[in-house]
Design an enzyme around this catalytic site. Structure first.
Site, PDB file in Angstrom:
ATOM      1  CG  ASP A 179       8.942  -6.930   5.840  1.00  0.00           C
ATOM      2  OD1 ASP A 179       8.387  -5.819   5.828  1.00  0.00           O
ATOM      3  OD2 ASP A 179       9.193  -7.538   6.892  1.00  0.00           O
ATOM      4  CG  ASN A 183       6.990   7.252  -1.220  1.00  0.00           C
ATOM      5  OD1 ASN A 183       7.292   8.185  -1.956  1.00  0.00           O
ATOM      6  ND2 ASN A 183       6.323   7.413  -0.094  1.00  0.00           N
ATOM      7  N   GLY A 194      10.424   6.981   4.372  1.00  0.00           N
ATOM      8  CA  GLY A 194      10.968   6.237   5.514  1.00  0.00           C
ATOM      9  C   GLY A 194      12.225   6.886   6.083  1.00  0.00           C
ATOM     10  CE1 TYR A 195      13.930   4.479  11.016  1.00  0.00           C
ATOM     11  CE2 TYR A 195      12.833   3.029   9.443  1.00  0.00           C
ATOM     12  CZ  TYR A 195      13.036   3.452  10.739  1.00  0.00           C
ATOM     13  OH  TYR A 195      12.344   2.850  11.778  1.00  0.00           O
ATOM     14  CG  ASN A 234      -2.017  -1.011   1.122  1.00  0.00           C
ATOM     15  OD1 ASN A 234      -2.699  -1.055   0.105  1.00  0.00           O
ATOM     16  ND2 ASN A 234      -2.183  -1.846   2.142  1.00  0.00           N
ATOM     17  CG  ASN A 235       5.475   2.722   0.760  1.00  0.00           C
ATOM     18  OD1 ASN A 235       5.544   3.634  -0.048  1.00  0.00           O
ATOM     19  ND2 ASN A 235       6.315   2.594   1.784  1.00  0.00           N
TER      20      ASN A 235
HETATM   21  P1  IMP Z   1       8.286  -2.296   5.077  1.00  0.00           P
HETATM   22  O1  IMP Z   1       7.786  -3.107   6.220  1.00  0.00           O
HETATM   23  O2  IMP Z   1       9.040  -3.055   4.061  1.00  0.00           O
HETATM   24  O3  IMP Z   1       7.221  -1.456   4.443  1.00  0.00           O
HETATM   25  O4  IMP Z   1       9.313  -1.248   5.630  1.00  0.00           O
HETATM   26  C1  IMP Z   1       9.649  -1.151   6.982  1.00  0.00           C
HETATM   27  C2  IMP Z   1      10.086   0.242   7.318  1.00  0.00           C
HETATM   28  O5  IMP Z   1      11.291   0.548   6.649  1.00  0.00           O
HETATM   29  C3  IMP Z   1       9.110   1.348   6.972  1.00  0.00           C
HETATM   30  O6  IMP Z   1       9.117   2.262   8.041  1.00  0.00           O
HETATM   31  C4  IMP Z   1       9.650   1.999   5.775  1.00  0.00           C
HETATM   32  O7  IMP Z   1       9.379   3.356   5.753  1.00  0.00           O
HETATM   33  C5  IMP Z   1      11.137   1.743   5.931  1.00  0.00           C
HETATM   34  N1  IMP Z   1      11.725   1.566   4.621  1.00  0.00           N
HETATM   35  C6  IMP Z   1      11.484   0.557   3.746  1.00  0.00           C
HETATM   36  N2  IMP Z   1      12.188   0.754   2.617  1.00  0.00           N
HETATM   37  C7  IMP Z   1      12.861   1.923   2.795  1.00  0.00           C
HETATM   38  C8  IMP Z   1      13.721   2.673   1.957  1.00  0.00           C
HETATM   39  O8  IMP Z   1      14.022   2.341   0.801  1.00  0.00           O
HETATM   40  N3  IMP Z   1      14.220   3.807   2.486  1.00  0.00           N
HETATM   41  C9  IMP Z   1      13.921   4.235   3.743  1.00  0.00           C
HETATM   42  N4  IMP Z   1      13.100   3.595   4.552  1.00  0.00           N
HETATM   43  C10 IMP Z   1      12.568   2.432   4.069  1.00  0.00           C
END
Ligand code: IMP
Length: 191
Positions: free
Chosen positions: A68, A11, A149-150, A8-9
């Protein structure tokens, strides 16, 4: 070929669309009328990626992949890792999570870390996993406004700017997700 990317992201969706060749049509969850929050209850990136991809395949009947990602910071014993999305609490947003990381690293000079992505692909019920990683350091303050995110505090090794200061293409060419997607595309080309 049509493939659902189970996220759902927006980006992430945009990053992935820019990384795969045109012959692969990426469908979003919205495109298949899936408006549910997908399960993310496992303690590993592999487990979560697999759960999400399998859930879509079993409940919606589409070939699908899910990712993930975790940020593993050495000085924090690998935190936030698989809990990266909710590091500062259940309803935390990126700003809260970055603030907590910067607080925990205050006064610490050893700031190395690694972003790790696992992609799980389910095609006709067959599962394949792909992994990509990117090493970097956590900056002391945020820089840049791109990405998500980060990204504003993550500076990849060999660069003098954060992911948030890079174009989507530049980030994709070196990032954890970019590397995992490259393996996914090579695999799809081979079948
Ligand atoms: P997810 O569970 O894969 O959606 O990501 C876990 C966390 O890592 C979320 O807070 C995202 O914002 C962060 N995250 C995932 N991919 C990236 C990235 O490419 N850059 C910065 N933060 C990321």
């Amino acid at each position: 070929m049509k493939l659902v990317f189970a996220t759902n992201n927006l980006n992430k969706l945009s990053e992935i669309q820019s990384l795969v060749p045109e012959e692969i049509e990426i469908l979003s969850l919205k495109d298949i009328d899936c408006n549910e929050e997908l399960p993310e209850t496992k303690f590993t990136l592999e487990g979560n990626a697999l759960d999400k991809a399998t859930y879509v395949f079993e409940n919606y009947g589409y070939n699908c992949f899910a990712d993930d990602t975790g940020l593993e910071i050495d000085a924090l014993n690998g935190e936030p890792g698989v809990y990266s999305a909710r590091y500062a609490g259940e309803n935390s947003v990126a700003e809260d999570n970055m603030t907590l990381v910067l607080q925990k690293l205050e006064g610490i000079t050893q700031r190395t870390c690694i972003f790790r992505t696992v992609i799980a692909l389910v095609i006709d019920g067959n599962i394949t996993l792909f992994e990509g990683s990117c090493s970097g350091v956590i900056k002391e303050t945020r820089s840049g406004v791109k990405g998500f995110g980060y990204d504003p505090i993550f500076m990849p090794i060999g660069f003098k700017k954060t992911f948030a200061e890079m174009s989507q293409n530049e980030k994709g060419s070196i990032s954890h997700r970019g590397k995992a997607v490259k393996k996914l595309v090579e695999f799809l080309d081979s079948i």
